[in-house]
Design an enzyme around this catalytic site. Structure first.
Site, mmCIF file in Angstrom:
data_model
loop_
_atom_site.group_PDB
_atom_site.id
_atom_site.type_symbol
_atom_site.label_atom_id
_atom_site.label_comp_id
_atom_site.label_asym_id
_atom_site.label_seq_id
_atom_site.Cartn_x
_atom_site.Cartn_y
_atom_site.Cartn_z
ATOM 1 N N SER A 240 0.832 -1.199 0.000
ATOM 2 C CA SER A 240 0.000 0.000 0.000
ATOM 3 C C SER A 240 0.876 1.262 0.000
ATOM 4 C CB SER A 240 -0.954 -0.042 1.192
ATOM 5 O OG SER A 240 -1.999 0.889 1.045
ATOM 6 N N ASP A 468 -9.335 -7.155 -4.423
ATOM 7 C CA ASP A 468 -8.657 -5.932 -4.000
ATOM 8 C C ASP A 468 -9.473 -4.705 -4.377
ATOM 9 O OD1 ASP A 468 -6.651 -4.071 -3.257
ATOM 10 O OD2 ASP A 468 -5.096 -5.487 -3.881
ATOM 11 N N HIS A 515 -7.182 -6.233 -0.169
ATOM 12 C CA HIS A 515 -6.077 -5.280 -0.232
ATOM 13 C C HIS A 515 -4.856 -5.762 0.547
ATOM 14 C CE1 HIS A 515 -3.882 -1.571 -0.394
ATOM 15 N NE2 HIS A 515 -4.080 -1.281 0.878
#
Length: 544
Positions: A240, A468, A515
């Site tokens: 991320s 995701d 994610h």
């Protein structure tokens, strides 16, 4: 396993952003409720933790060192994880006790060894330390593991995402440290996790200067850490925001990466609001999915929007949704950069973002209600995990969120509301592995120009979860740009330059993961990583 086939639907996936899974999740949840819903974890609404329980957690104020220790206790074969006791900040508790960075020895290291009798892949040495950097209140929290009696010639460094900590990688340490010849490091970003939290200040006046200064806050600390650890080359894995910073690091400090692995990286696609406005206010975003997506549903369902042809897997036992981009899709990627699908952001959230008021500020201001607010995220984020692990991660998360604000304030300078980058990586990722390297100690521009050499490419791997909420199409666009840059580099290359060429790019999809691919699909993620690490070590040895 057969290699994933290609189809027209694969190209469709490249040409548009992945749709938000929320709509399909709502429909599916009525027919197939998640384990969390079946067990009644959400019976008390969006914030499942009761007022009394929340107050008790706030009053107990579990130190982040203890919370991190408890999470790392779930690492297989590690009975008593080493955890240095210094967080490197001034942390206030309800009863008034404090711990100050000036009162501790930041060089202190604790270690533990897992014996061969208990550890079939050992013995292994586990270390926890605080690495001092230059300046006041600058130190990085580090956790590492290596095999005892085995010389390691490769290093893996893992960076967490926004507001998280290295403890989130607890499902990966054991599996990844099985790789022969590797030492595995995980770091808390400066101003996050248990690293020191110096005041965050921006001095630049222009827009680009503010973005660069915010990025440098993190990547300069990473470079200082590398020098302190005397590491020349390493593989960098970032999740991320950590993935965004990994790219920024590769561009500013070339010559030190032998592979770049981006796990659901933020900031690749371009959004006109984020790029053109000083304080953009886009009306919608997939960022809401991070707070509302139930992982109990995510890890048990396949994404209906992902082409079936992408689900056959390949010989590395992971999904590879990559298909050759058509010339049409390639030519349109620059003109129409992929944008993630959006869901409305509340006006109050946009206002808080623009005012640089982080969600962790709300947790700190909430006092006794803080743990209850955090449970609104943790109960969904960790709903697929066993209760004991989910509870430990909730306590760990709260212990980090309540710390003094620092690196979290960089987010508003890097991302616009909705997690779109103000300086999108799609505009610059093609420069990874193509930068000029200046020998250390060179000061004059004339000598520098004479001695500079250009990087010969860095392999880039981008991983996304099947479910995701991050923009997968942005990953495919980045893959295409990296490949095009490689072709340009080879056009006039010498035979020696062609031989040294190492640039490549690929996008991988982890099944039944969201994610947080390293946690949702940790077994497959670890298998993929081990293959990448094996390939990297082989390639590095061939180029020596």
């Amino acid at each position: 396993m057969a290699t994933a086939s290609t189809s027209g639907s694969d190209d469709d996936l490249r040409s548009k952003s992945q749709q938000s899974p929320l709509a399909s999740q709502r429909a599916k949840s009525q027919q197939h409720p998640s384990e969390a819903n079946r067990t009644g974890r959400f019976s008390r609404g969006y914030f499942p933790l009761g007022y009394k329980e929340g107050f008790n957690q706030w009053w107990a104020s579990v130190p982040s060192a203890v919370a991190e220790h408890n999470v790392l206790s779930f690492i297989p074969y590690l009975q008593k994880p080493p955890t240095h006791t210094q967080t490197g900040i001034t942390s206030h508790t309800p009863n008034g006790s404090t711990v100050a960075v000036a009162d501790v020895d930041l060089k202190r290291t604790l270690s533990a060894t897992s014996g061969a009798r208990d550890d079939p892949y050992g013995p292994r040495q586990w270390n926890s330390s605080m690495v001092q950097l230059s300046g006041k209140d600058r130190a990085l929290n580090e956790f590492s593991v290596e095999k005892v009696g085995e010389e390691h010639d490769q290093n893996l460094v893992m960076l967490h995402g926004y507001g998280a900590g290295l403890g989130f990688f607890y499902k990966n340490f054991e599996g990844l440290s099985r790789a022969p010849g590797w030492k595995v490091y995980a770091l808390d970003l400066l101003g996050m996790g248990r690293s020191s939290r110096p005041p965050f200040r921006i001095h630049a006046k222009d827009r680009q200067g503010k973005i660069t200064e915010a990025e440098n806050w993190f990547i300069d600390a990473l470079e200082e850490w590398r020098i302190a650890r005397k590491i020349d080359r390493f593989t960098l894995l970032g999740h991320s925001l950590g993935g965004y910073m990994a790219v920024a690091y590769a561009l500013k400090y070339p010559g030190h990466l032998n592979k770049l692995i981006l796990a659901s990286p933020v900031g690749i696609p371009e959004d006109p609001y984020a790029v053109n406005a000083d304080m953009p206010e886009p009306g919608e975003s997939t960022l809401a999915n991070e707070f509302s997506q139930d992982q109990g549903q995510t890890v048990n369902d396949s994404n209906p929007n992902l082409p079936e042809s992408a689900k056959s897997g390949d010989n590395n036992n992971f999904l590879n949704a990559r298909s050759k981009a058509s010339s049409k899709s390639s030519s349109s990627s620059d003109a129409n950069p992929p944008t993630a699908p959006r869901k409305p952001l509340p006006k109050w959230l946009t206002y808080l973002w623009d005012a640089n008021i982080s969600p962790f500020s709300l947790v700190r201001w909430a006092g006794p209600l803080g743990p209850r607010f955090v449970s609104g995220w943790t109960s969904r984020r960790f709903s697929h995990l066993p209760h004991e692990e989910a509870q430990a991660l909730h306590t760990y998360s709260y212990s980090l969120f309540k710390q003094r604000g620092s690196g979290e304030y960089a987010l508003a300078y890097i991302l616009a509301p909705g997690a779109f980058a103000r300086s999108p990586l799609i505009r610059r990722i093609q420069g990874v592995g193509r930068q000029l390297i200046t020998p250390s100690g060179v000061t004059t521009s004339t000598v520098a120009e004479a001695q500079q050499k250009r990087e010969s490419g860095v392999p880039v791997v981008m991983m996304y979860g099947e479910n995701d909420w991050m923009d997968i199409a942005g990953g495919y666009a980045a893959e295409q740009k990296l490949k095009e840059e490689k072709q340009k580099a080879l056009q006039n290359a010498t035979d020696d330059e062609r031989k040294r060429e190492a640039g490549e790019a690929k996008v991988l999809i982890i099944k039944k993961a969201g994610h947080h691919v390293y946690l949702d699909g940790w077994q497959e993620f670890n298998d993929v990583m081990l293959e990448e690490m094996k390939e990297t070590r082989r390639t590095e040895r061939e180029h020596r």
